[in-house]
Design an enzyme around this catalytic site. Structure first.
Site, short mmCIF file in Angstrom:
data_model
loop_
_atom_site.label_atom_id
_atom_site.label_comp_id
_atom_site.label_asym_id
_atom_site.label_seq_id
_atom_site.Cartn_x
_atom_site.Cartn_y
_atom_site.Cartn_z
CB SER A 81 4.76 19.62 -14.27
OG SER A 81 5.43 18.01 -13.58
CG HIS B 111 9.19 9.27 -11.67
ND1 HIS B 111 8.76 9.11 -13.75
CD2 HIS B 111 9.71 10.17 -11.69
CE1 HIS B 111 8.95 10.83 -14.10
NE2 HIS B 111 9.42 11.30 -12.72
#
Length: 270
Positions: free
Chosen positions: A56, A147
């Site tokens: 991330s 996602h």
């Protein structure tokens, strides 16, 4: 020489890394592949656990002392941000238990920046695939999803309270910096690694059918139509190269986070 390479089993990552993982990029070493959720790779990278790794952007302040950020292969974009979901139309965060996919994910950092002083009462880090069922059955008051969940959450009877990507874009005018590719310093030359990743991306776009079986095998039972939506959204021009706008987005995220006392400060990313 064999290098360790870790990324998620999500369609965008398997699509991007298919050629590299299968020895189709000329002149590369062999790779030992690990498939793991981003919370796992964020934590492992802090220990220097992989040579090339998808993490991330929110985790970079804890990783840039041992890794170099590659200018390609990651996930940035517009209209692809995390969603905060509930079973109803509203949630009192200050009294809520919120399931998140990782405490150093970009999704969680965006939620903290958006919430300001209205931080959740409790946070539970759970595997991504458990978040929507957990909100639907009442284990959590709200869930932060990423996602393909943005395509499938209505099936669970859930409501999006806020699209954090939309909030970020309206507030900054910048794309959302979600996932970054890092190369371990002293082990992998970042310029060389970037050339490998760019070629893997180029091959993915040149012949999408070549990776189809591989992508679907790791897609956690997603139907092909959702897989296609996922790839189309998350694999974009920023995957081929961050460019000035991509770097500006990442620096804005980490600059705001440091100013709010949420992460350690970082210097320029290039």
């Amino acid at each position: 020489m064999t290098l360790s390479l870790a990324f998620s089993p999500c369609p965008n990552d398997t699509f991007v890394f298919h050629a590299l993982a299968h020895g189709l990029v000329p002149g590369t070493p062999d790779f030992a592949i690990t498939y793991a959720d981003v919370d796992v790779t964020n934590t492992a990278a802090e220990r220097g656990g992989y040579d090339l790794v998808k993490v991330s952007y929110a985790a970079l302040p804890w990783l840039l002392d041992r890794y170099d950020l590659l200018p390609c292969g990651g996930a940035l974009g517009r209209g692809c941000g995390p969603l905060l979901l509930t079973r109803g139309d509203t949630v009192d965060l200050t009294a809520a238990t919120v399931a998140v996919p990782g405490d150093r994910t970009t999704a969680y950092l965006l939620m903290r920046l958006w919430a300001g002083r209205r931080q959740p009462a409790r946070i539970e880090v759970v595997p991504f695939h458990e978040i929507m069922p957990g909100v639907a059955d009442g284990r959590f008051d709200a869930g932060l999803v990423i996602h393909e969940a943005r395509f499938t959450y209505p099936r669970h009877g859930l409501t999006a309270v806020v699209d954090l990507g939309q909030w970020w874009e309206q507030d900054t005018g910048l794309p959302i910096p979600l996932g970054a590719i890092l190369a371990r310093r002293g082990v992998v030359d970042p310029a060389e690694a970037a050339s490998w990743v760019r070629e893997s991306v180029r091959q993915a776009w040149a012949d999408p059918a070549a990776s189809r079986t591989y992508v679907l095998a790791h897609a956690q039972e997603l139907e092909p139509a959702v897989v296609d939506q996922h790839i189309a959204l998350y694999v974009n021009a920023f995957t081929a190269g961050l460019g000035d706008e991509g770097y500006a987005a990442a620096e804005a995220l980490l600059g705001r986070a440091a100013a709010a006392g949420l992460t350690p400060p970082v210097g320029p990313l290039r």
